[in-house]
Design an enzyme around this catalytic site. Structure first.
Site, PDB file in Angstrom:
ATOM      1  N   ALA A  43      -1.866  -1.704  16.337  1.00  0.00           N
ATOM      2  CA  ALA A  43      -0.550  -1.154  16.002  1.00  0.00           C
ATOM      3  C   ALA A  43      -0.366   0.275  16.512  1.00  0.00           C
ATOM      4  O   ALA A  43       0.693   0.617  17.058  1.00  0.00           O
ATOM      5  CB  ALA A  43      -0.352  -1.203  14.492  1.00  0.00           C
ATOM      6  N   CYS A  53      -2.496  -2.189 -26.339  1.00  0.00           N
ATOM      7  CA  CYS A  53      -1.919  -3.232 -27.206  1.00  0.00           C
ATOM      8  C   CYS A  53      -2.768  -4.496 -27.210  1.00  0.00           C
ATOM      9  O   CYS A  53      -2.493  -5.436 -27.947  1.00  0.00           O
ATOM     10  CB  CYS A  53      -0.489  -3.562 -26.758  1.00  0.00           C
ATOM     11  SG  CYS A  53      -0.402  -4.666 -25.326  1.00  0.00           S
ATOM     12  N   ASP A 108       0.790  -1.236   0.000  1.00  0.00           N
ATOM     13  CA  ASP A 108       0.000   0.000   0.000  1.00  0.00           C
ATOM     14  C   ASP A 108       0.823   1.288   0.000  1.00  0.00           C
ATOM     15  O   ASP A 108       0.270   2.385  -0.145  1.00  0.00           O
ATOM     16  CB  ASP A 108      -0.986   0.010   1.182  1.00  0.00           C
ATOM     17  CG  ASP A 108      -0.314  -0.212   2.539  1.00  0.00           C
ATOM     18  OD1 ASP A 108       0.834   0.234   2.722  1.00  0.00           O
ATOM     19  OD2 ASP A 108      -0.951  -0.824   3.418  1.00  0.00           O
ATOM     20  N   HIS A 117       6.681  -7.702  -1.088  1.00  0.00           N
ATOM     21  CA  HIS A 117       5.660  -8.220  -2.014  1.00  0.00           C
ATOM     22  C   HIS A 117       5.307  -7.219  -3.106  1.00  0.00           C
ATOM     23  O   HIS A 117       4.226  -7.299  -3.688  1.00  0.00           O
ATOM     24  CB  HIS A 117       4.408  -8.649  -1.223  1.00  0.00           C
ATOM     25  CG  HIS A 117       4.673  -9.814  -0.303  1.00  0.00           C
ATOM     26  ND1 HIS A 117       3.810 -10.189   0.708  1.00  0.00           N
ATOM     27  CD2 HIS A 117       5.713 -10.699  -0.253  1.00  0.00           C
ATOM     28  CE1 HIS A 117       4.310 -11.242   1.339  1.00  0.00           C
ATOM     29  NE2 HIS A 117       5.465 -11.558   0.783  1.00  0.00           N
ATOM     30  N   ASN A 157       0.423  -6.800  18.219  1.00  0.00           N
ATOM     31  CA  ASN A 157      -0.705  -7.369  17.486  1.00  0.00           C
ATOM     32  C   ASN A 157      -1.856  -7.506  18.484  1.00  0.00           C
ATOM     33  O   ASN A 157      -1.627  -7.895  19.631  1.00  0.00           O
ATOM     34  CB  ASN A 157      -0.301  -8.769  16.944  1.00  0.00           C
ATOM     35  CG  ASN A 157      -1.202  -9.263  15.833  1.00  0.00           C
ATOM     36  OD1 ASN A 157      -2.422  -9.267  15.972  1.00  0.00           O
ATOM     37  ND2 ASN A 157      -0.610  -9.685  14.741  1.00  0.00           N
ATOM     38  N   THR A 211       1.396  -8.829  11.623  1.00  0.00           N
ATOM     39  CA  THR A 211       1.466  -9.910  10.629  1.00  0.00           C
ATOM     40  C   THR A 211       1.145 -11.234  11.299  1.00  0.00           C
ATOM     41  O   THR A 211       1.523 -11.463  12.452  1.00  0.00           O
ATOM     42  CB  THR A 211       2.839  -9.975   9.918  1.00  0.00           C
ATOM     43  OG1 THR A 211       2.829 -11.091   9.017  1.00  0.00           O
ATOM     44  CG2 THR A 211       4.004 -10.104  10.870  1.00  0.00           C
ATOM     45  N   SER A 212       0.455 -12.091  10.545  1.00  0.00           N
ATOM     46  CA  SER A 212       0.093 -13.403  11.091  1.00  0.00           C
ATOM     47  C   SER A 212       1.301 -14.341  11.090  1.00  0.00           C
ATOM     48  O   SER A 212       1.274 -15.375  11.744  1.00  0.00           O
ATOM     49  CB  SER A 212      -1.057 -14.005  10.283  1.00  0.00           C
ATOM     50  OG  SER A 212      -0.715 -14.045   8.909  1.00  0.00           O
ATOM     51  N   CYS A 234       2.894  -5.735 -23.854  1.00  0.00           N
ATOM     52  CA  CYS A 234       3.944  -4.914 -24.481  1.00  0.00           C
ATOM     53  C   CYS A 234       5.007  -4.459 -23.488  1.00  0.00           C
ATOM     54  O   CYS A 234       5.999  -3.837 -23.877  1.00  0.00           O
ATOM     55  CB  CYS A 234       3.310  -3.696 -25.157  1.00  0.00           C
ATOM     56  SG  CYS A 234       2.563  -2.541 -23.987  1.00  0.00           S
TER      57      CYS A 234
HETATM   58  N1  APR Z   1      -3.000  -3.626  14.508  1.00  0.00           N
HETATM   59  C1  APR Z   1      -2.046  -4.587  14.408  1.00  0.00           C
HETATM   60  N2  APR Z   1      -2.319  -5.823  13.936  1.00  0.00           N
HETATM   61  C2  APR Z   1      -3.568  -6.079  13.553  1.00  0.00           C
HETATM   62  C3  APR Z   1      -4.600  -5.123  13.617  1.00  0.00           C
HETATM   63  C4  APR Z   1      -4.273  -3.835  14.130  1.00  0.00           C
HETATM   64  N3  APR Z   1      -5.171  -2.856  14.251  1.00  0.00           N
HETATM   65  N4  APR Z   1      -5.743  -5.697  13.146  1.00  0.00           N
HETATM   66  C5  APR Z   1      -5.417  -6.953  12.799  1.00  0.00           C
HETATM   67  N5  APR Z   1      -4.117  -7.193  13.045  1.00  0.00           N
HETATM   68  C6  APR Z   1      -3.320  -8.413  12.820  1.00  0.00           C
HETATM   69  C7  APR Z   1      -4.074  -9.709  12.815  1.00  0.00           C
HETATM   70  O1  APR Z   1      -4.254 -10.203  14.140  1.00  0.00           O
HETATM   71  C8  APR Z   1      -3.146 -10.614  12.004  1.00  0.00           C
HETATM   72  O2  APR Z   1      -2.183 -11.232  12.834  1.00  0.00           O
HETATM   73  O3  APR Z   1      -2.726  -8.311  11.535  1.00  0.00           O
HETATM   74  C9  APR Z   1      -2.427  -9.612  11.073  1.00  0.00           C
HETATM   75  C10 APR Z   1      -2.873  -9.687   9.634  1.00  0.00           C
HETATM   76  O4  APR Z   1      -2.533 -10.943   9.124  1.00  0.00           O
HETATM   77  P1  APR Z   1      -2.673 -11.275   7.583  1.00  0.00           P
HETATM   78  O5  APR Z   1      -3.983 -10.832   7.080  1.00  0.00           O
HETATM   79  O6  APR Z   1      -2.302 -12.710   7.424  1.00  0.00           O
HETATM   80  O7  APR Z   1      -1.587 -10.305   6.898  1.00  0.00           O
HETATM   81  P2  APR Z   1      -0.062 -10.565   6.616  1.00  0.00           P
HETATM   82  O8  APR Z   1       0.586 -11.286   7.734  1.00  0.00           O
HETATM   83  O9  APR Z   1       0.519  -9.267   6.196  1.00  0.00           O
HETATM   84  O10 APR Z   1      -0.140 -11.530   5.363  1.00  0.00           O
HETATM   85  C11 APR Z   1       1.028 -11.917   4.727  1.00  0.00           C
HETATM   86  O11 APR Z   1      -0.240 -12.972   3.009  1.00  0.00           O
HETATM   87  O12 APR Z   1      -1.972 -13.158   1.500  1.00  0.00           O
HETATM   88  C12 APR Z   1      -0.684 -12.753   1.680  1.00  0.00           C
HETATM   89  O13 APR Z   1       0.528 -11.423   0.251  1.00  0.00           O
HETATM   90  C13 APR Z   1      -0.367 -11.332   1.330  1.00  0.00           C
HETATM   91  O14 APR Z   1       1.405  -9.946   2.221  1.00  0.00           O
HETATM   92  C14 APR Z   1       0.333 -10.784   2.560  1.00  0.00           C
HETATM   93  C15 APR Z   1       0.794 -12.057   3.254  1.00  0.00           C
END
Ligand code: APR
Length: 245
Positions: free
Chosen positions: A232, A150, A106, A121, A213, A188-189, A132
């Site tokens: 966050a 094209c 983003d 990513h 998280n 991130t998950s 093209c």
């Molecule tokens: N603040 C912080 N974390 C948050 C918030 C918030 N307000 N809301 C949700 N989360 C957490 C969730 O608990 C989860 O652990 O953000 C995480 C989002 O996880 P995903 O949706 O799996 O995102 P991400 O880890 O970035 O995914 C990795 O997966 O599908 C692909 O390419 C895509 O880059 C992405 C990759």
């Protein structure tokens, strides 16, 4: 643990460690109005990732993948950085952290003023025609067509499932992970590799892991040293307050 105590503990843990790198995921942009991929309200609840997000599906039926891409790119283009992005930029300016390795496409870290951002990513702004090779920078979806003059289909410069990460970008991220004294992992998950490997590398080399998280993740019960169980914006703001200026 109480959030304030956790933030103070995280700052204490990070004291003297260098460099401190950052890994962010979709969660950091949730408070900017961009949905995550997994969990409640996640994109993968509405779109099957294999059907819409895999490179083979894109090649077979680009129009179908573009239904989802338009939504992802649209939400990225209209979003503004939130306090979490801004806090990280301030910490970068202060010399406390760097670089920010992100899985997000983003561009909100850069929009918040961060300079050293590694986009694992790719990004949603750069569009390339698969026919093209023509390139364009996307600012507004209103006059945009996923079909090129094209006749070919365009694609964003992002990494689809089934594609490798850009080699130089991945190498830079891994080198930074190998050298890091600590990592702050935000939103991130920790499911998608190779990005998910970055905190594991830091930990394996004796570095510390601070995680922010609202929910626990793959890291929380395993490699995380201090967990700030919060959105966050709140977690980073608290942590910033405790870090030396
Ligand atoms: N603040 C912080 N974390 C948050 C918030 C918030 N307000 N809301 C949700 N989360 C957490 C969730 O608990 C989860 O652990 O953000 C995480 C989002 O996880 P995903 O949706 O799996 O995102 P991400 O880890 O970035 O995914 C990795 O997966 O599908 C692909 O390419 C895509 O880059 C992405 C990759």
């Amino acid at each position: 643990m109480d959030l304030i105590k956790a933030a103070a503990g995280a700052a204490e843990l990070l004291r003297g460690l260098s460099p401190i790198i950052v890994l962010t995921g979709a969660g950091i942009s949730v408070e900017s109005g961009i949905p995550p991929f997994r969990g409640p309200g996640g994109l993968w609840e509405r779109y099957d990732p294999d059907e819409y997000g895999h490179i083979d599906s894109f090649r077979k039926d680009p129009g179908r993948s573009w239904e989802m891409l338009i939504e992802i790119i649209g939400s990225s283009l209209s979003a503004e950085p939130n306090e979490a992005h801004l806090t990280l930029s301030r910490l970068e300016k202060r010399g406390t952290i760097g670089p920010i390795i992100t899985q997000n496409i983003d561009g909100l870290h850069q929009a918040a003023g961060a300079r050293d951002v590694i986009e694992l990513h790719g990004n949603a702004r750069d569009i390339i025609c698969t026919g093209c090779g023509g390139k364009e920078e996307l600012r507004d979806l209103r006059s945009f067509s996923p079909r090129c003059g094209c006749g070919g289909w365009k694609r964003p410069d992002i990494v689809f499932f089934g594609e490798g990460l850009p080699e130089m970008v991945l190498t830079r991220a891994l080198m930074n992970a190998e050298m890091a004294g600590a990592i702050i992992v935000v939103g991130t998950s920790g499911i998608v590799y190779p990005a998910a490997m970055i905190p594991e590398i830091v930990k394996r080399n004796g570095g510390k892991v601070v995680e922010i998280n609202p929910y626990s993740t793959m890291y929380t019960g395993s490699i995380t040293d201090v967990f700030l169980e919060s959105p966050a914006t709140e977690g980073l703001k608290l942590l910033e307050g405790y870090l030396p200026g």
